[in-house]
Design an enzyme around this catalytic site. Structure first.
Site, PDB file in Angstrom:
ATOM      1  N   ASP A 404       0.823  -1.200   0.000  1.00 46.94           N
ATOM      2  CA  ASP A 404       0.000   0.000   0.000  1.00 46.94           C
ATOM      3  C   ASP A 404       0.861   1.257   0.000  1.00 46.94           C
ATOM      4  OD1 ASP A 404      -2.388   1.314   0.023  1.00 46.94           O
ATOM      5  OD2 ASP A 404      -2.792   1.036   2.149  1.00 46.94           O
ATOM      6  N   HIS A 536      -4.330   7.052  -3.530  1.00 38.84           N
ATOM      7  CA  HIS A 536      -4.223   5.728  -2.912  1.00 38.84           C
ATOM      8  C   HIS A 536      -3.817   4.745  -4.010  1.00 38.84           C
ATOM      9  CE1 HIS A 536      -7.102   6.981   0.459  1.00 38.84           C
ATOM     10  NE2 HIS A 536      -7.305   7.898  -0.465  1.00 38.84           N
TER      11      HIS A 536
END
Length: 664
Positions: A404, A536
């Site tokens: 991530d 993101h």
């Protein structure tokens, strides 16, 4: 005289027709070939029955078998209804509930009168379905009043249908479809003109399972019958072949055979990684770290548990709480049984995602426009309370680790950052041998943020993909209305594996909502505070799922650089044991993950066993090889072997064992 309706065809021509005209009538007027081929219609973009009359002026596109997505939706919906009719004919007293089309077929949920259905019932049900198809029963749509439909269901003892009809929105028209004149079901449609339009050899019932009414375990348990349905037998046979191949590649089966991992009830939804499986993980982690280091990311580590107030501020408490593992901030004293918890502010939650924590890191210290873009990366372990029935090996788990990252950037940096990510993802997926398509998921109905912000974010993602040259048919570019996250649109990467299945893995989302909600800011060139945009992004998605995909894509035969054991030195006779140990030590010193097999077993047995373990290279040594300083190399999946010096073998394996990004 009634006013004529104007029907516009895809070529721009307009036909004026009388009220009551159907798409089938227009197909017949165009020509007998089209009349025979047309099975449905798109009317003002909505999929319609071909026998349903137009309700006003409309845009019309006729649907044939060449329009495969629409055609499959129609036939699968019909197969589900034929299934329900067949079951009620075979098992009187069975109640019907729902029966939707799925990605590769259909299912229907039943409330049997006497006993749950089993897979032994499927052949008889299939035969009854074929009889209904052969009867070529017309499928006719009617609109009923709520009262009449509820009365009909109640009279026939269809309590589930009556309950559902009573709860549908009051302004929604209730439609039914007759099969012939003796069986009906409540359904929005659309359907084919008759059951005979289905190919009786193009479907197969596959399994039976339990399912709760309306998905609630407090409700009655139903019998769900699954099937797969296609336009013709050739498509069905191809699908069944794919299923057979998929079963051979099942990562759960191969994971056990290769001793990679296991799952058990004591940690439902979490993975026990064995040494070999965790070696695959470590190689992927090292590979990704090299990629993100080179791309200018800074790795961080954030807490597993955070205060409920943080999740409330981010919006996850209201939007995602049912999927979160929630715990009290303080455990009550067992000697004093009085409650410690006074309200939601005293609750904590295991993080289901990393993004709020990364915002908190960004907020530490004053940030200037010169500090941006700031790319924060984390191999972040997350927990989501997935339903038991949704869990599936490594593909759907409750504890997982994401590759991530969040990129905090200025408005003028968005397109270049997204483009750079597209190029990074392209390199990585190609290193693993995947082809992929890119899709843009647009704003959902329920969302945070203004329409202006959504317009801007969607355009930025489009422009970045176009700049990278990836918004093309070659890359399967497609836009998906309504499928974005509640806070941001997103680009999705859909990988295609070795047997043609697709897996959605990578994503990048352009988010202006979370920085606002969590008060992230930087000092701009004008001396004022501005909100950064938060991108993101992930490429693997999660390590667990990506490893599962890799196992199935390669059928367990992982590339040498990922294989937990890259080579085995196996002896033919015990006289070669000393040489085998020496060869093993030299290979290990060269960085090869190698084991020796000195067991007193026949070489064919050893070859078979290490092949099942998917070891890329088997180095066979006997008395002659020991005397000459050679090895006989067997490559996984090949029958032939070649004899080379030990030094040559080491050089070959060192090259094969290198990750793609480390090769010259």
């Amino acid at each position: 005289m009634s006013e004529l309706l104007k029907i516009t065809l895809p070529d721009g021509s307009v036909r004026e027709v009388a009220p009551g005209t159907t798409p089938a009538d227009i197909a017949a007027a165009i020509g007998p070939g089209l009349a025979k081929a047309a099975i449905g219609a798109r009317v003002d973009g909505e999929l319609f029955d071909i026998m349903r009359p137009f309700e006003g002026d409309a845009q019309l596109a006729l649907v044939t078998a060449r329009d495969e997505a629409d055609a499959l939706e129609l036939v699968r919906h019909d197969y589900a209804h034929v299934l329900a009719e067949a079951v009620q004919a075979l098992f009187p007293g069975t109640q019907i509930t729902f029966g939707p089309a799925t990605d590769d077929g259909f299912y229907y949920d039943f409330a049997p009168k006497d006993r749950p259905f089993t897979e032994e019932d499927l052949p008889a049900i299939e035969e009854a379905m074929r009889k209904i198809i052969a009867a070529d029963k017309p499928l006719r749509r009617e609109v009923w009043s709520r009262e009449d439909l509820i009365a009909r269901w109640t009279e026939q003892g269809e309590t589930f249908k009556a309950e559902w009809a009573a709860e549908l929105p009051g302004d929604e028209p209730l439609t039914v479809y007759w099969s012939g004149g003796d069986w009906l079901d409540m359904c929005r449609g659309p359907h084919l003109a008759s059951t005979g339009k289905l190919d009786p050899q193009a479907f197969k019932l596959t399994r039976v399972s339990g399912a709760y009414w309306r998905g609630d375990q407090k409700n009655a348990m139903l019998s769900r019958v699954y099937g797969t349905g296609w336009l013709n037998k050739k498509q069905l046979d191809a699908h069944l072949t794919r299923l057979e191949e998929a079963a051979k590649r099942d990562h759960r089966k191969l994971g056990a055979e290769m001793d990679l991992f296991h799952l058990q009830q004591e940690a439902h939804g979490s993975v026990f990684w064995h040494p070999k499986g965790y070696r695959v993980w470590r190689e992927l982690e090292a590979y990704m770290r090299r990629a993100i280091d080179a791309a200018g990311y800074r790795e961080v580590k954030t807490p597993q548990v955070m205060d409920a107030r943080q999740w409330e501020q981010s919006g996850h408490w209201g939007k995602y709480r049912e999927n979160m593992f929630v715990i009290p901030d303080e455990v009550p004293n067992t000697e004093d049984e009085g409650p410690v918890i006074s309200g939601e502010a005293d609750w904590m939650a295991l993080k289901p995602m990393n993004c709020p924590a990364h915002v908190l890191i960004f907020r530490q210290g004053l940030k200037s426009y010169r500090d941006l873009p700031l790319r924060l990366y984390e191999n972040g372990c997350c927990h989501r309370n997935e339903p038991h029935g949704a869990l599936h090996g490594l593909m759907r788990v409750r504890q997982f680790t994401q590759d991530d990252a969040h990129i905090f950037c200025r408005e003028d940096q968005i397109v270049s950052e997204v483009r750079a990510f597209c190029e990074l993802a392209d390199r990585i997926y190609k290193d693993f041998g995947f082809t992929y398509s890119i899709k843009l998921a647009l704003r959902p109905e329920k969302r945070f943020g203004s329409d202006a912000d959504w317009d801007k974010a969607e355009d930025e993602l489009r422009n970045a993909v176009r700049d990278a040259g990836l918004a093309t048919a070659e890359y399967g570019w497609e836009e998906l209305p309504g499928e974005g996250a509640f806070y941001a649109p997103k680009l999705e990467w859909h990988l295609t594996d070795a047997i043609g299945r697709t897996w959605q893995v990578g994503t990048i989302q352009s988010d202006r909502v979370l920085p606002e909600r969590l008060d992230a800011a930087y000092v701009a060139e004008d001396g004022e505070k501005h909100r950064p945009v938060m991108l993101h992004r992930a490429i693997f998605g999660s390590y667990e799922r990506f490893i599962g995909i890799l196992i199935e894509h390669f059928a367990g035969k992982l590339p040498t650089w990922l294989a937990p054991v890259q080579a085995v030195v196996a002896t033919i006779v015990s006289d070669a044991d000393g040489y085998a140990v020496e060869a093993t030590e030299k290979l290990r010193a060269a960085g090869i993950r190698v084991e020796s097999d000195l067991r007193n077993e026949k070489i064919n047995y050893k070859v078979r066993e290490h092949s099942l373990q998917k070891v890329p290279f088997l180095l066979v040594v006997g008395k002659r090889e020991a005397e000459e300083g050679t090895v006989a190399i067997r490559t996984l999946g090949e029958q032939a072997q070649k004899v080379v010096s030990l030094d040559e073998a080491i050089a070959l394996l060192k090259t094969e064992a290198l990750a793609p990004d480390l090769r010259a």
